[in-house]
Write a protein that holds these residues in place. Sequence first.
Motif, PDB file in Angstrom:
ATOM      1  N   GLU A 135       0.830  -1.215   0.000  1.00 54.26           N
ATOM      2  CA  GLU A 135       0.000   0.000   0.000  1.00 54.26           C
ATOM      3  C   GLU A 135       0.858   1.256   0.000  1.00 54.26           C
ATOM      4  N   ARG A 136       1.897   1.294   0.854  1.00 53.41           N
ATOM      5  CA  ARG A 136       2.765   2.477   0.913  1.00 53.41           C
ATOM      6  C   ARG A 136       3.552   2.630  -0.384  1.00 53.41           C
ATOM      7  N   SER A 137       4.049   1.521  -0.913  1.00 49.23           N
ATOM      8  CA  SER A 137       4.806   1.583  -2.167  1.00 49.23           C
ATOM      9  C   SER A 137       3.920   2.090  -3.302  1.00 49.23           C
ATOM     10  N   TRP A 138       2.702   1.532  -3.403  1.00 47.88           N
ATOM     11  CA  TRP A 138       1.810   1.935  -4.490  1.00 47.88           C
ATOM     12  C   TRP A 138       1.450   3.415  -4.388  1.00 47.88           C
ATOM     13  N   LYS A 139       1.264   3.905  -3.169  1.00 44.93           N
ATOM     14  CA  LYS A 139       0.920   5.320  -3.007  1.00 44.93           C
ATOM     15  C   LYS A 139       2.006   6.204  -3.602  1.00 44.93           C
ATOM     16  N   GLU A 140       3.272   5.879  -3.344  1.00 40.68           N
ATOM     17  CA  GLU A 140       4.374   6.675  -3.894  1.00 40.68           C
ATOM     18  C   GLU A 140       4.511   6.460  -5.400  1.00 40.68           C
ATOM     19  N   ILE A 141       4.408   5.205  -5.838  1.00 41.73           N
ATOM     20  CA  ILE A 141       4.560   4.901  -7.271  1.00 41.73           C
ATOM     21  C   ILE A 141       3.470   5.589  -8.091  1.00 41.73           C
ATOM     22  N   SER A 142       2.228   5.480  -7.638  1.00 39.97           N
ATOM     23  CA  SER A 142       1.116   6.064  -8.397  1.00 39.97           C
ATOM     24  C   SER A 142       1.229   7.593  -8.446  1.00 39.97           C
ATOM     25  N   ARG A 143       1.633   8.200  -7.339  1.00 44.42           N
ATOM     26  CA  ARG A 143       1.807   9.660  -7.330  1.00 44.42           C
ATOM     27  C   ARG A 143       2.953  10.062  -8.259  1.00 44.42           C
TER      28      ARG A 143
ATOM     29  N   ARG B 129       2.200  -7.574  -6.692  1.00 44.89           N
ATOM     30  CA  ARG B 129       3.190  -7.144  -5.700  1.00 44.89           C
ATOM     31  C   ARG B 129       2.808  -5.814  -5.076  1.00 44.89           C
ATOM     32  N   PHE B 130       2.285  -4.902  -5.906  1.00 45.74           N
ATOM     33  CA  PHE B 130       1.942  -3.570  -5.407  1.00 45.74           C
ATOM     34  C   PHE B 130       0.440  -3.382  -5.188  1.00 45.74           C
ATOM     35  N   LYS B 131      -0.312  -4.469  -5.354  1.00 44.82           N
ATOM     36  CA  LYS B 131      -1.764  -4.405  -5.183  1.00 44.82           C
ATOM     37  C   LYS B 131      -2.350  -3.217  -5.937  1.00 44.82           C
ATOM     38  N   ALA B 132      -1.960  -3.104  -7.196  1.00 47.97           N
ATOM     39  CA  ALA B 132      -2.453  -2.006  -8.033  1.00 47.97           C
ATOM     40  C   ALA B 132      -3.972  -2.100  -8.141  1.00 47.97           C
TER      41      ALA B 132
END
Length: 409
Positions: free
Chosen positions: A175-183, A287-290
């Motif tokens: 969740e934390r990784s996806w938040k940064e990646i998506s932003r 992996r990133f629960k996109a």
Amino acid sequence: MQVYKVGGAVRDRLLGLPVTDVDRVVVGATTEEMLAQGFRPVGADFPVFLHPKTGEEYALARTERKSGRGYGGFTFYASPEVTLEEDLIRRDLTINAMAEDDQLNLTDPYHGQRDLEARILRHVSPAFAEDPLRVLRVARFAARYAGLGFTVADETMDLMCQLSESGELQALTAERSWKEISRALMEDHPQVFIQVLRDCGALKELMPEVDALFGVPQPETHHPEIDTGLHTLSVLEQSALHKQPLTVRWACLLHDLGKGLTPEEEWPRHIAHEHTGLKLIKAVNERFKAPKDCQELALLVGQYHTHGHRALELKASTLLELLQSFDIYRRPQRFEEFIAACEMDARGRKGLEQRSYPQADYLRGAAKAARAVAVQPLLEQGFKGPELGEALKRERLKALKAYKEAATA
């Protein structure tokens, strides 16, 4: 009790950029004093409060100490004795470690303003290396401010390399990784985010499937840039220039993963990479629960992007299968996003960024022709159940043959 604006609000005002989010820190106050003034507590891990009228966030000044692995492995201490400077030193970058009062008096103990003027992203203290999420954050800020000439300080890049090698990145939650990646993907220069992650070794840890594309050649006739990794960066760059949504940008990042599996003896050709890449795209998605829409489009673009490029050559039956795969009748927007991703892929090639992409309008016309086939006349002829489906398919195929003949005449 003293209240200061901190972080991004100060940074962006000094850069002359619009200020969207305002964070405030409160020095010299207790939780009880905040509650007595009507503030509503929201922080589970540390004291954060909502203003009783504006609803804006106010956080008590605090210090932090590393107590475990990953982003959440910290113990926080909030007290009226914690100074503004002690609160600011726990922040990631000097440009985010400035504060100002209501009269715009600047508190800048770690020379953030100097680094703003020098266009440098520099860590505040060695404690930077205690939080693996900061690797992603710095890469995101590099993507955000690349257009202003910002680069990562060498000593900060060294710490990011250490973090990447330490295994700490594996402790980050999806969740934390996806938040940064998506932003980061939605910044003006998302390709810089990927490049910075690669430069510090984080891409290999977080997305080895993407990292594996660098150094893999493609046929120069179709790809003047040759390198598949560089092509991926260019496709991402085009997706930002054309203001594409997150779904398209995510698909652009993952569309060629299959080329990383091609045996070297087959280079620079990548036969059936569309199919071999699907398992890799699925792995990164999971992996990133996109979000579901990002996952679905990435898989569809990975599988069918070469169909998009060859649209004008496709047989009517293949064209119909493509349209059916996207469920264009109930989900027209998804097919539109597929077309956009294909166009970004075509433009993300050295020297070909401005070329036209006639396949886009051709595919839109094909979808329109298939959708125009009416169901009612078939119902009136007595078709129902599976027979109705087959009859509808025959009529759509007939419509596509007529469309293809007229469009390519």
